[in-house]
Design a protein around this motif. Structure first.
Motif, PDB file in Angstrom:
ATOM      1  N   ASP A 115       0.819  -1.217   0.000  1.00  0.00           N
ATOM      2  CA  ASP A 115       0.000   0.000   0.000  1.00  0.00           C
ATOM      3  C   ASP A 115       0.850   1.263   0.000  1.00  0.00           C
ATOM      4  OD1 ASP A 115       0.830   0.528   2.675  1.00  0.00           O
ATOM      5  OD2 ASP A 115      -0.798  -0.717   3.454  1.00  0.00           O
ATOM      6  N   ASP A 116       0.176   2.382  -0.152  1.00  0.00           N
ATOM      7  CA  ASP A 116       0.875   3.667  -0.271  1.00  0.00           C
ATOM      8  C   ASP A 116       1.689   4.007   0.968  1.00  0.00           C
ATOM      9  OD1 ASP A 116      -0.151   3.972  -2.782  1.00  0.00           O
ATOM     10  OD2 ASP A 116      -1.815   5.270  -2.164  1.00  0.00           O
ATOM     11  N   ALA A 117       1.194   3.616   2.144  1.00  0.00           N
ATOM     12  CA  ALA A 117       1.913   3.932   3.385  1.00  0.00           C
ATOM     13  C   ALA A 117       3.271   3.246   3.412  1.00  0.00           C
ATOM     14  CB  ALA A 117       1.080   3.506   4.595  1.00  0.00           C
ATOM     15  N   ILE A 118       3.310   1.974   3.004  1.00  0.00           N
ATOM     16  CA  ILE A 118       4.577   1.243   3.002  1.00  0.00           C
ATOM     17  C   ILE A 118       5.482   1.744   1.883  1.00  0.00           C
ATOM     18  CG2 ILE A 118       5.657  -1.030   2.816  1.00  0.00           C
ATOM     19  CD1 ILE A 118       3.141  -2.243   3.962  1.00  0.00           C
ATOM     20  N   LYS A 119       4.900   2.103   0.743  1.00  0.00           N
ATOM     21  CA  LYS A 119       5.698   2.658  -0.348  1.00  0.00           C
ATOM     22  C   LYS A 119       6.383   3.952   0.085  1.00  0.00           C
ATOM     23  CE  LYS A 119       3.067   0.751  -4.238  1.00  0.00           C
ATOM     24  NZ  LYS A 119       2.168   1.061  -5.375  1.00  0.00           N
ATOM     25  N   ALA A 120       5.663   4.748   0.871  1.00  0.00           N
ATOM     26  CA  ALA A 120       6.240   5.999   1.361  1.00  0.00           C
ATOM     27  C   ALA A 120       7.419   5.724   2.292  1.00  0.00           C
ATOM     28  CB  ALA A 120       5.173   6.814   2.086  1.00  0.00           C
ATOM     29  N   LEU A 121       7.270   4.701   3.131  1.00  0.00           N
ATOM     30  CA  LEU A 121       8.362   4.335   4.032  1.00  0.00           C
ATOM     31  C   LEU A 121       9.545   3.776   3.245  1.00  0.00           C
ATOM     32  CD1 LEU A 121       6.362   2.606   6.926  1.00  0.00           C
ATOM     33  CD2 LEU A 121       7.487   4.836   6.994  1.00  0.00           C
ATOM     34  N   ALA A 122       9.263   2.968   2.231  1.00  0.00           N
ATOM     35  CA  ALA A 122      10.326   2.386   1.408  1.00  0.00           C
ATOM     36  C   ALA A 122      11.161   3.476   0.747  1.00  0.00           C
ATOM     37  CB  ALA A 122       9.726   1.461   0.355  1.00  0.00           C
ATOM     38  N   GLY A 123      10.507   4.567   0.370  1.00  0.00           N
ATOM     39  CA  GLY A 123      11.213   5.664  -0.266  1.00  0.00           C
ATOM     40  C   GLY A 123      12.167   6.397   0.647  1.00  0.00           C
ATOM     41  N   LYS A 124      12.080   6.138   1.943  1.00  0.00           N
ATOM     42  CA  LYS A 124      12.972   6.785   2.917  1.00  0.00           C
ATOM     43  C   LYS A 124      14.131   5.878   3.334  1.00  0.00           C
ATOM     44  CE  LYS A 124       9.100   9.393   4.897  1.00  0.00           C
ATOM     45  NZ  LYS A 124       8.296   9.650   6.122  1.00  0.00           N
ATOM     46  N   LEU A 125      14.144   4.661   2.789  1.00  0.00           N
ATOM     47  CA  LEU A 125      15.150   3.688   3.204  1.00  0.00           C
ATOM     48  C   LEU A 125      16.270   3.558   2.181  1.00  0.00           C
ATOM     49  CD1 LEU A 125      12.792   0.825   4.444  1.00  0.00           C
ATOM     50  CD2 LEU A 125      14.056   2.464   5.863  1.00  0.00           C
ATOM     51  N   PRO A 126      17.463   3.167   2.618  1.00  0.00           N
ATOM     52  CA  PRO A 126      18.558   2.925   1.670  1.00  0.00           C
ATOM     53  C   PRO A 126      18.296   1.651   0.872  1.00  0.00           C
ATOM     54  CG  PRO A 126      19.205   2.293   3.884  1.00  0.00           C
ATOM     55  CD  PRO A 126      17.885   3.003   4.013  1.00  0.00           C
ATOM     56  N   GLN A 127      18.785   1.625  -0.353  1.00  0.00           N
ATOM     57  CA  GLN A 127      18.636   0.436  -1.190  1.00  0.00           C
ATOM     58  C   GLN A 127      19.562  -0.657  -0.667  1.00  0.00           C
ATOM     59  OE1 GLN A 127      19.098   1.215  -5.350  1.00  0.00           O
ATOM     60  NE2 GLN A 127      19.480  -0.936  -5.873  1.00  0.00           N
ATOM     61  N   GLY A 128      19.024  -1.852  -0.451  1.00  0.00           N
ATOM     62  CA  GLY A 128      19.835  -2.949   0.049  1.00  0.00           C
ATOM     63  C   GLY A 128      20.531  -3.694  -1.072  1.00  0.00           C
ATOM     64  N   ARG A 129      21.455  -4.564  -0.695  1.00  0.00           N
ATOM     65  CA  ARG A 129      22.087  -5.445  -1.669  1.00  0.00           C
ATOM     66  C   ARG A 129      22.496  -6.725  -0.966  1.00  0.00           C
ATOM     67  NH1 ARG A 129      27.925  -4.742  -2.127  1.00  0.00           N
ATOM     68  NH2 ARG A 129      28.689  -3.211  -0.617  1.00  0.00           N
ATOM     69  N   ILE A 130      22.643  -7.786  -1.729  1.00  0.00           N
ATOM     70  CA  ILE A 130      22.963  -9.093  -1.180  1.00  0.00           C
ATOM     71  C   ILE A 130      24.457  -9.345  -1.317  1.00  0.00           C
ATOM     72  CG2 ILE A 130      22.402 -11.547  -1.198  1.00  0.00           C
ATOM     73  CD1 ILE A 130      20.032  -9.686  -0.622  1.00  0.00           C
ATOM     74  N   PHE A 131      25.095  -9.775  -0.234  1.00  0.00           N
ATOM     75  CA  PHE A 131      26.508 -10.107  -0.261  1.00  0.00           C
ATOM     76  C   PHE A 131      26.692 -11.569  -0.666  1.00  0.00           C
ATOM     77  CE2 PHE A 131      26.631  -6.842   3.315  1.00  0.00           C
ATOM     78  CZ  PHE A 131      26.995  -5.809   2.459  1.00  0.00           C
ATOM     79  N   GLY A 132      27.886 -11.907  -1.080  1.00  0.00           N
ATOM     80  CA  GLY A 132      28.197 -13.270  -1.450  1.00  0.00           C
ATOM     81  C   GLY A 132      28.012 -14.253  -0.313  1.00  0.00           C
ATOM     82  N   SER A 133      28.094 -13.769   0.912  1.00  0.00           N
ATOM     83  CA  SER A 133      27.940 -14.619   2.094  1.00  0.00           C
ATOM     84  C   SER A 133      26.483 -15.016   2.331  1.00  0.00           C
ATOM     85  CB  SER A 133      28.461 -13.884   3.330  1.00  0.00           C
ATOM     86  OG  SER A 133      27.701 -12.713   3.566  1.00  0.00           O
ATOM     87  N   GLY A 134      25.550 -14.364   1.607  1.00  0.00           N
ATOM     88  CA  GLY A 134      24.136 -14.627   1.826  1.00  0.00           C
ATOM     89  C   GLY A 134      23.485 -13.597   2.725  1.00  0.00           C
ATOM     90  N   ARG A 135      24.302 -12.797   3.417  1.00  0.00           N
ATOM     91  CA  ARG A 135      23.759 -11.720   4.236  1.00  0.00           C
ATOM     92  C   ARG A 135      23.426 -10.533   3.337  1.00  0.00           C
ATOM     93  NH1 ARG A 135      28.430 -13.294   7.156  1.00  0.00           N
ATOM     94  NH2 ARG A 135      27.948 -14.555   8.990  1.00  0.00           N
ATOM     95  N   ALA A 136      22.823  -9.523   3.928  1.00  0.00           N
ATOM     96  CA  ALA A 136      22.423  -8.364   3.138  1.00  0.00           C
ATOM     97  C   ALA A 136      22.871  -7.072   3.801  1.00  0.00           C
ATOM     98  CB  ALA A 136      20.902  -8.351   2.958  1.00  0.00           C
ATOM     99  N   PHE A 137      22.951  -6.030   2.990  1.00  0.00           N
ATOM    100  CA  PHE A 137      23.255  -4.693   3.489  1.00  0.00           C
ATOM    101  C   PHE A 137      21.975  -4.128   4.093  1.00  0.00           C
ATOM    102  CE2 PHE A 137      23.364  -0.035   2.474  1.00  0.00           C
ATOM    103  CZ  PHE A 137      24.359   0.306   3.385  1.00  0.00           C
ATOM    104  N   VAL A 138      21.929  -4.083   5.419  1.00  0.00           N
ATOM    105  CA  VAL A 138      20.764  -3.565   6.150  1.00  0.00           C
ATOM    106  C   VAL A 138      21.303  -2.629   7.231  1.00  0.00           C
ATOM    107  CG1 VAL A 138      18.657  -4.140   7.407  1.00  0.00           C
ATOM    108  CG2 VAL A 138      19.558  -5.751   5.730  1.00  0.00           C
ATOM    109  N   PRO A 139      21.542  -1.376   6.904  1.00  0.00           N
ATOM    110  CA  PRO A 139      22.195  -0.445   7.824  1.00  0.00           C
ATOM    111  C   PRO A 139      21.264   0.144   8.884  1.00  0.00           C
ATOM    112  CG  PRO A 139      21.659   0.680   5.806  1.00  0.00           C
ATOM    113  CD  PRO A 139      21.264  -0.763   5.603  1.00  0.00           C
ATOM    114  N   PHE A 140      21.856   0.942   9.773  1.00  0.00           N
ATOM    115  CA  PHE A 140      21.082   1.638  10.799  1.00  0.00           C
ATOM    116  C   PHE A 140      20.077   2.589  10.142  1.00  0.00           C
ATOM    117  CE2 PHE A 140      25.048   1.282  13.542  1.00  0.00           C
ATOM    118  CZ  PHE A 140      24.530   0.282  14.346  1.00  0.00           C
ATOM    119  N   VAL A 141      18.919   2.739  10.759  1.00  0.00           N
ATOM    120  CA  VAL A 141      17.956   3.774  10.379  1.00  0.00           C
ATOM    121  C   VAL A 141      17.525   4.491  11.655  1.00  0.00           C
ATOM    122  CG1 VAL A 141      17.121   2.567   8.327  1.00  0.00           C
ATOM    123  CG2 VAL A 141      16.007   2.159  10.524  1.00  0.00           C
ATOM    124  N   SER A 142      16.855   5.594  11.493  1.00  0.00           N
ATOM    125  CA  SER A 142      16.439   6.351  12.671  1.00  0.00           C
ATOM    126  C   SER A 142      15.376   5.595  13.456  1.00  0.00           C
ATOM    127  CB  SER A 142      15.889   7.719  12.270  1.00  0.00           C
ATOM    128  OG  SER A 142      14.626   7.578  11.645  1.00  0.00           O
TER     129      SER A 142
END
Length: 205
Positions: free
Chosen positions: A59-86
Motif C-alpha cells: 500500500d501507499d503507506a509502506i511505499k512511502a516508508l520504502a522511499g525513505k530507506l537505503p537500497q539494500g544489496r545481497i553479499f556473497g555470504s548470503g547476508r544483506a546490506f541492512v544499515p542503521f535507520v532512525s
C-alpha cells in the motif's frame, strides 16, 4: 566520493521497491533497507539468516516508508546490506511487522571454566570471554577479551559488530558475529578490525 549523497542517489534509476528487510540488533538498534523484485529471494533468505523481518511493499503507506530507506544489496555470504535507520522511521516500520519480534542474541559459551570465572581479561595472553564482559575499546591497542569491534568478510562485504571471545596472542583474536550467533567463530588480526564510536550505545541514528 566528494559530494554528500542525497537520499535519491541511494537508488538506481530503474529501482522498483518490492520488499523491506528490517529488524533490531545489538541491544535493539534499528536496521532496515529496501530491495527490488529481482533481489527478493536473496533478501528473504538474508532476512532469515539475520533474524530480521520482511515487509512486502504494497500500500501507499509502506511505499512511502520504502522511499525513505537505503537500497539494500545481497553479499556473497548470503547476508544483506541492512544499515542503521532512525528510531522514528523504524517505529513506523514496526507497525507493519508481526507482533512477535525475534531478536538475535549473542550466545558465547566459554570453553574454559577457568576463563569463565576468573574475571580477568588480559589483552596480551590467551583466554576467553563471556557475554557479560563486552566493552567498547577506545583504540586498537585496547582491544581485548570481550571487546565489541567491527569485522568484515572481505572487500565489499560490509562491516558488522563482533565480540572478541579469545585472545590468541601476536595480535590475533577469535571473534563471534554479534547478530549471527549460530555462525562459526572466526579469526582476525588486530589490523583487520575496526572500532565503533565509544558513544554508539547512546546514539540516535
Amino acid at each position: 566520493m566528494g559530494n554528500a549523497l542525497r537520499r535519491a542517489d541511494l537508488f538506481t534509476p530503474d529501482f522498483d521497491p518490492a520488499i523491506i528487510v528490517c529488524g533490531r540488533a545489538n541491544g535493539g538498534k534499528p536496521h532496515a533497507s529496501v530491495f527490488d523484485a529481482g533481489s527478493r529471494v536473496g533478501a528473504e533468505t538474508a532476512a532469515a539468516i539475520m533474524n530480521m523481518h520482511v515487509i512486502p511493499v504494497g500500500d501507499d503507506a509502506i511505499k512511502a516508508l520504502a522511499g525513505k530507506l537505503p537500497q539494500g544489496r545481497i553479499f556473497g555470504s548470503g547476508r544483506a546490506f541492512v544499515p542503521f535507520v532512525s528510531r522514528q522511521l523504524y517505529a513506523e516500520l514496526e507497525k507493519h511487522i508481526p507482533a512477535v519480534v525475534r531478536t538475535a542474541k549473542l550466545k558465547v559459551v566459554a570453553a574454559s571454566g577457568d576463563a569463565a570465572g576468573s574475571g580477568k581479561t588480559p589483552p596480551a595472553s590467551p583466554g576467553q570471554a563471556g557475554t557479560d564482559k563486552v566493552n567498547m575499546p577506545k583504540d586498537w591497542a585496547s582491544i581485548k577479551l570481550g571487546s565489541m569491534v567491527l569485522a568484515s568478510e572481505g572487500r565489499g562485504e560490509g562491516w558488522y559488530e563482533s565480540v572478541v571471545i579469545e585472545v590468541k596472542g601476536n595480535d590475533v583474536f577469535e571473534l563471534k558475529w554479534l547478530d549471527w550467533p549460530e555462525e562459526p567463530a572466526f579469526v582476525r588480526h588486530r589490523t583487520r578490525l575496526a572500532l565503533l564510536h565509544p558513544g554508539i550505545g547512546d546514539e540516535t541514528p
